[in-house]
Design an enzyme around this catalytic site. Structure first.
Site, PDB file in Angstrom:
ATOM      1  N   CYS A 165      32.291  46.221  47.391  1.00 38.25           N
ATOM      2  CA  CYS A 165      33.692  45.769  47.458  1.00 38.25           C
ATOM      3  C   CYS A 165      34.594  46.259  46.332  1.00 38.25           C
ATOM      4  O   CYS A 165      35.556  46.993  46.564  1.00 38.25           O
ATOM      5  CB  CYS A 165      33.732  44.246  47.523  1.00 38.25           C
TER       6      CYS A 165
ATOM      7  N   HIS B 274      39.882  40.969  44.802  1.00 39.72           N
ATOM      8  CA  HIS B 274      38.607  41.378  44.196  1.00 39.72           C
ATOM      9  C   HIS B 274      38.745  42.519  43.187  1.00 39.72           C
ATOM     10  O   HIS B 274      37.911  43.418  43.113  1.00 39.72           O
ATOM     11  CB  HIS B 274      37.598  41.749  45.287  1.00 39.72           C
TER      12      HIS B 274
END
Length: 511
Positions: free
Chosen positions: A97, A147
């Site tokens: 991610c 993120h």
């Protein structure tokens, strides 16, 4: 005398008619010339396109109807693929991610930014796409999973750390899809999406589109969904019921030892995917409703894939160099440039190419810091760049088993070549062996191809100044302080992996 005068008069009249006809013909010729000149002139796009970037989490390239998955139902994406440039050899520069997202935002490689682990803080010295879009006259918006802040997965991200995104309804990371949080505006109040967050985030995005449809400035809207990333069992029951376990077909590269677990995960994975496909259909309908289809540059893609037990790797895994993990869907639709019909593109694309390609299509200046290649000419001209190869990598793997290695990899339109620290590791002919079940790297018949692809790999590494060292060397170089029991620390997310008492911090470089 009268007859003679009439004869001259008749002759005069005939001459005038001929002249008028000639004038009309000349005028016609002049008009034709002007029309031809206009038609031969390249189309001038007077208004910059709106940009909508739809980012799924852990959606592998093969998991759509248009890509041939026999299980999943994705009618909206299937139709979108027909209208888009379908880059079917797109790879995640690092299939996990945070590194992907940092590369998307900066157009740079993980070795250049130091963003090669999850949960790191993107250095403030990096120029990001949001800031560049604002400088280019865009209104910017971000909805969903971020993120990139590195201060804990439930931490408030203040405006000065949002990297140019003005409208903000986002969270660092939350995969509790039926009770996920977000922060909005300038408030540090933790809020929660109503119901299943994929649907709630879509409704918010639709409203944003309606509110900004007629504004003078174009908008750039990034919608970052958490699905179909695990936990898979939390998908809406309405969709899970459409995937009975005994009707799911697993690919031949899933061994018997992983089939039971893979089926359980696949049910929810496909359910999440179909629910997200429905949401994408809703977004597309809103664009049509507001008359924005033609001049909207729309992308659908994912940050990385999902192994689902393939090659014996545990379900829910990524990071490994295999296609299920590294390859992602990538659809790009911009009707003002290419019309209503799309094109299947075999030429590969990797994450750092996205930033400059979007800016090339939007006629925005590409920052000098960007390391990817502007591929906008492929969309404008419909001509692929032959012999192109792209780079992807893993610096600090945390997967266990045969694939737990640092690697650098090359993807071409036909082959996948992977090198570990020990030397050439994997070679697949993806056209004849799409499930990558036959490693050709040690086959003498392919020794010349191995050398050729290895040379391409080293050329690409030299371009970004990466000499491919062991993971600890990069960790030391970037001054990372990690949890004592793993290279990938997690905070506040019990479903995500190993737990860490701290968020990784940098000491020195990049801050």
């Amino acid at each position: 005398m009268k007859k003679k005068r009439n004869r001259y008069s008749s002759f005069y009249s005939q001459c005038m008619q001929k002249m008028q006809q000639f004038q009309c013909f000349g005028t016609l010729l002049f008009c034709v010339f002007i029309c031809l000149s206009v038609s031969c002139t390249p189309k001038v796009e007077e208004k910059k396109p709106n940009i909508i970037y739809i980012l799924a989490d852990q959606w592998r390239a093969s998991a759509t109807g248009y890509a041939g998955d026999p299980n999943v139902r994705t009618p909206n994406l299937d139709q979108l693929a027909k209208e888009s440039f379908n880059f079917r050899n797109a790879v995640s520069v690092m299939p996990i991610c945070t590194p992907y997202r940092a590369s998307l935002m900066t157009g740079r490689y993980p070795t250049s930014t130091g963003m090669f682990l999850n949960d790191l803080h993107l250095p403030p010295t990096e120029l990001c796409i949001g800031d560049a879009l604002v400088s280019g006259g865009y209104q910017t918006a971000y909805i969903g999973k971020w993120h990139l802040d590195g201060q804990g997965r439930h931490s408030y991200i203040p405006p000065e750390r949002r990297r140019g995104f003005q409208y903000w309804k986002a969270a660092e990371c939350d995969h509790n899809y039926n009770h996920s949080h977000y922060y909005a505006g300038d408030s540090d109040e933790k809020r929660y999406w109503e119901g299943y967050d994929t649907f709630a985030q879509t409704k918010d995005a639709q409203q944003y589109i309606r509110d900004h449809a007629e504004m003078e400035k174009p908008f750039a809207l990034f919608i970052s969904y958490g699905t179909p990333h695990f936990p898979h069992h939390t998908a809406p029951e309405e969709f899970k019921s459409r995937y009975p376990l005994d009707e799911i077909t697993l690919p031949a590269n899933v061994p018997d030892s992983k089939k039971s677990e893979a089926l359980q995960e696949a049910q929810g994975y496909y359910a999440h995917s179909e629910a997200l496909d429905k949401s994408i259909g809703d977004l597309l309908a809103t664009l049509t409703e507001m008359g924005l289809d033609e001049n909207t540059l729309l992308v659908f893609t994912s940050d990385h894939g999902e192994m689902l037990g393939a090659h014996g790797v545990r379900p829910k895994a990524k990071q490994v160099p295999l296609g299920e993990s590294a390859r992602v869907p990538f659809l790009l639709r911009y009707p003002a440039i290419h019309g209503e019909k799309g094109m299947v593109v075999d030429m590969p694309i990797t994450t750092p190419d996205i930033f400059p390609t979007l800016f090339g299509l939007a006629r925005l200046p590409i920052p000098e810091t960007v390391e990817g290649e502007d591929l906008s000419s492929v969309v404008r001209d419909g001509v692929e760049k032959e012999e192109r190869a792209v780079l992807y990598m893993q610096l600090a793997p945390w997967e266990r088993g045969d694939y737990s290695r640092e690697y650098r990899a090359v993807k071409t339109g036909r082959h996948t070549y992977v090198r570990s620290l020990d030397g050439p590791w994997l070679l697949f002919d993806d056209s004849t062996d799409p499930l990558q079940m036959s490693n050709l790297v040690s086959n003498p018949k392919y020794s010349d191809l191995v050398q050729e692809l290895d040379a391409k790999l080293h050329d690409l590494l030299r371009e970004i100044g990466d000499d491919f060292r062991p993971a600890q060397s990069y960790i030391d170089e970037w001054g990372l302080v990690l949890a004592p029991h793993g290279s990938i620390p997690y905070t506040n997310d019990s479903d995500a992996g190993p737990q860490s008492p701290q968020t990784p911090q940098r000491q020195g470089k990049g801050e």
